[in-house]
Design an enzyme around this catalytic site. Sequence first.
Site: not given
Ligand code: TYM
Length: 334
Positions: A116, A197, A200
Amino acid sequence: MDTPGKKRVLSGIQPSGELCISNYIGALKNWISLQDEYECVYLIVDLHSLTVDQVPAELRQRCYSYVAQYLACGIDPEKSLIVVQSHVPEHTELTWVLNTITYMGELNRMTQFKDKSKKQKNINLGLYTYPVLMASDILLYQADLVPVGADQKQHLELSRDLAIRFNGKYSPTFTIPEPFIPKQGARIMSLQDPESKMSKSDKNPNNYISLLDAPNVIMKKFKRAVTDSETEIKYDENRKGLHNLINIYSAYTGKTSDQIEDMYVGKMYSDFKVDLADIVIDALKPIQEEYNKIYNDKGYLDQLLKEGAEKARYQARKTLDKVYRKVGFIKRAR
Ligand code: TYM
């Protein structure tokens, strides 16, 4: 919350863009299937999203939209808590304590921070300490299991390390969380650039399929998805574009890659892409219909979030009081 003997699940998504099929396949799909067996808390991590520039009015609407999409996808408020992270101030309070046992070296190693920092101009302190806030989300609820995609594995390892470190320094306080990462679909790739990847927060909407994309948009995006100059439909890691499309196909149909290969012997990429688009369109149709029914009912959504926050705070306070006692703070008279 707090059913004796029931294990806990916690996960969250950052409202940093439109929810995508990658979030669904990597995380949300599993959230839904874990609801019967576990006590689940599903967060909309609005505090995390401030690490990237946001337009305030859009952020607020997006948070409501996420709640409606969680529900429309099948998160059942009778079984699980849907919670907006900023509604539970204990998240930030615990973060401070965890900050004091986190080494800068650990945060320097986080690949997501490194990626990032290369992409955005605003390299803020929040972006750097983001994994500590995530650890706090997880440890606050004494979560046993954390369903996420593969990109969150390193953050989860830090959460485990911090729990172990705190427990060792003081005395057992936190449950050590286990990751729950799907075998297939843990890393869905971008449609136009299958080396990165699907995200969003991508500036180019052709790289992702949003859960709310209209059928004609989904069809167009899949038809345009980058593949290669070969002709056979084969599940081959080196043919990244097609490999990714087969993973998506498999996630939505439950068919194995072998079965998919067999179905498309002698057929063309275009046949496969149109079928895949139709499958995703059909899967998203009931979600979009349900979403349209509930999204505008802000009264209902606010009530749900109020209940979610109240129940979540009970558990969060319990853990935080314990932490404050262990580190040596005076108990606050109530
Ligand atoms: P975030 O918002 O980037 O993504 C949300 C969830 O989607 C999964 N994900 C994917 N899975 C498969 N292929 C992809 N290309 C892909 N992109 C995203 C992520 O692995 C995630 O499960 N830091 C985290 C949010 C968070 C969190 C937490 C998660 C904050 N606190 C506590 C679990 C527990 C995040 O930014 O995910």
